[in-house]
Design a protein around this motif. Structure first.
Motif, PDB file in Angstrom:
ATOM      1  N   UNK A   1       0.801  -1.270  -0.085  1.00 33.68           N
ATOM      2  CA  UNK A   1      -0.396   0.145   0.096  1.00 33.68           C
ATOM      3  C   UNK A   1       0.123   1.324   0.056  1.00 33.68           C
ATOM      4  N   UNK A   2       0.205   2.607   0.105  1.00 32.78           N
ATOM      5  CA  UNK A   2       0.995   3.750  -0.111  1.00 32.78           C
ATOM      6  C   UNK A   2       0.764   4.000   1.357  1.00 32.78           C
ATOM      7  N   UNK A   3       2.314   4.065   2.185  1.00 30.34           N
ATOM      8  CA  UNK A   3       2.207   4.432   3.483  1.00 30.34           C
ATOM      9  C   UNK A   3       2.076   6.089   3.556  1.00 30.34           C
ATOM     10  N   UNK A   4       1.155   7.021   3.332  1.00 26.01           N
ATOM     11  CA  UNK A   4       0.367   8.043   3.078  1.00 26.01           C
ATOM     12  C   UNK A   4       0.788   8.173   4.931  1.00 26.01           C
ATOM     13  N   UNK A   5       1.346   9.486   5.375  1.00 25.78           N
ATOM     14  CA  UNK A   5       1.815   9.715   7.111  1.00 25.78           C
ATOM     15  C   UNK A   5       0.976  10.865   6.789  1.00 25.78           C
ATOM     16  N   UNK A   6      -0.061  11.737   6.332  1.00 31.59           N
ATOM     17  CA  UNK A   6      -0.527  12.963   6.458  1.00 31.59           C
ATOM     18  C   UNK A   6      -2.375  11.883   7.053  1.00 31.59           C
ATOM     19  N   UNK A   7      -2.672  10.551   6.814  1.00 32.80           N
ATOM     20  CA  UNK A   7      -3.185   9.083   7.078  1.00 32.80           C
ATOM     21  C   UNK A   7      -3.325   8.878   8.413  1.00 32.80           C
ATOM     22  N   UNK A   8      -1.900   7.959   8.611  1.00 30.92           N
ATOM     23  CA  UNK A   8      -1.237   7.375   9.491  1.00 30.92           C
ATOM     24  C   UNK A   8      -1.998   8.287  11.224  1.00 30.92           C
ATOM     25  N   UNK A   9      -2.412   6.895  11.477  1.00 35.17           N
ATOM     26  CA  UNK A   9      -2.693   7.278  13.431  1.00 35.17           C
ATOM     27  C   UNK A   9      -1.466   7.175  14.185  1.00 35.17           C
ATOM     28  N   UNK A  10      -1.176   7.677  15.136  1.00 30.07           N
ATOM     29  CA  UNK A  10      -0.505   7.745  16.155  1.00 30.07           C
ATOM     30  C   UNK A  10      -1.049   6.313  17.030  1.00 30.07           C
ATOM     31  N   UNK A  11       0.299   5.555  17.470  1.00 30.38           N
ATOM     32  CA  UNK A  11      -0.821   3.993  18.574  1.00 30.38           C
ATOM     33  C   UNK A  11       0.104   4.154  19.569  1.00 30.38           C
ATOM     34  N   UNK A  12      -0.396   4.270  20.578  1.00 24.90           N
ATOM     35  CA  UNK A  12       0.752   4.317  21.398  1.00 24.90           C
ATOM     36  C   UNK A  12       0.689   2.866  22.089  1.00 24.90           C
ATOM     37  N   UNK A  13       0.509   2.068  21.834  1.00 29.94           N
ATOM     38  CA  UNK A  13       1.342   0.553  22.341  1.00 29.94           C
ATOM     39  C   UNK A  13       1.769  -0.021  21.110  1.00 29.94           C
ATOM     40  N   UNK A  14       1.977   1.012  20.252  1.00 26.58           N
ATOM     41  CA  UNK A  14       3.101   0.474  19.042  1.00 26.58           C
ATOM     42  C   UNK A  14       4.826   0.572  19.543  1.00 26.58           C
ATOM     43  N   UNK A  15       5.656  -0.682  20.636  1.00 20.87           N
ATOM     44  CA  UNK A  15       6.474  -0.282  21.279  1.00 20.87           C
ATOM     45  C   UNK A  15       7.588  -0.694  19.955  1.00 20.87           C
TER      46      UNK A  15
END
Ligand SMILES: [Zn+2]
Length: 263
Positions: free
Chosen positions: A49-63
């Motif tokens: 896929x296109x890893x589009x930074x503008x639509x990516x959501x920060x997830x604090x569980x992703x250590x």
């Protein structure tokens, strides 16, 4: 059955196996035709896929992802399978694995392989903010329960990178299908510093294998940290008879795209 007749039958059988094995490629039976033979390739959660930074959501569980035993010296069998060149371990003393992140289990490395193009301006499978990179490595892992997790790194066009020698030499050698070569190296020799890579963050989404049968339910981790490779070094891959092996980006279809860092 007389022997000649037996040979004829054997030949037909062998041919049909060879045909089955090579009924997909990146040319006349390319990605657009795959769904006809492999219905899985028209699934709704496909990769890349296109890893589009503008639509990516920060997830604090992703250590930070933990790369266990990636610094072990391993004897690799590097093979050209006609679609890519891949590395498989030969009797590893310990198996590299990944843990951490938000994983509930450990994933053991099963192989790594590359995707490239025919010039430095394309070749990667994922895009980063709409742009393709010249090369992408996929490190394929499997958990004891059978789940797959793939880690991807982009290579960016830049300065000559001496650290890549352990993979460039085999790439120049295993030109034809079924060519093999043995090479000893540590994965940490060719990959970026994991601490820095984790600090810069990674994308996470649920996707698929990017080749038939395009199996879904695969956890993808693609790092923002890239690896430098020069145009001259890229030629090691272009000499390969697999020629080009990247699938175009697939629609997100409402999937979540997450980031491990706040940008
Ligand atoms: Zn791949």
């Amino acid at each position: 059955m007389n022997f000649l007749y037996f040979l004829v039958i054997l030949n037909i059988l062998t041919q049909s196996i060879i045909c089955k094995d090579s009924n997909w490629n990146y040319k006349e039976n390319g990605p657009d035709k795959w769904p006809k033979i492999y219905p899985g390739c028209s699934g709704k959660q496909q990769s890349p896929i296109d890893l589009d930074t503008s639509i990516a959501q920060f997830n604090n569980d992703l250590r930070p992802l933990i790369f266990n035993n990636y610094n072990q010296s391993i004897r690799w069998n590097i093979t050209n399978d006609g679609h890519s060149i891949y590395g498989k371990m030969i009797n590893p003393p310990v198996t590299p694995s990944i843990s951490g992140s938000n994983f509930k289990e450990k994933f053991n490395l099963i192989q790594f392989h590359f995707h490239w193009g025919f010039n430095p301006y394309q070749g990667s499978e994922h895009k980063l903010d709409g742009n393709k990179y010249p090369l992408e490595i996929h490190l394929v892992h499997q958990s004891n329960s059978g789940k797959l997790a793939v880690v991807g790194f982009f290579f960016r066009l830049g300065v000559n990178n001496q650290r890549l020698r352990p993979i460039l030499e085999p790439s120049r050698q295993v030109i034809f299908k079924n060519d093999q070569m043995i090479e000893n190296f540590r994965l940490t020799d060719i990959l970026p510093n994991f601490e820095t890579a984790n600090r810069n963050g990674y994308f996470r989404y649920m996707g698929s294998l990017t080749t038939p049968p395009c199996t879904q339910d695969i956890t993808w981790t693609v790092y923002r940290q890239t690896i430098s490779i020069s145009e001259n070094q890229l030629k090691a891959f272009y000499s390969n008879k697999a020629e080009t092996n990247h699938r175009h980006v697939q629609p997100l279809n409402g999937r979540k795209l997450e980031l491990s860092v706040k940008l």
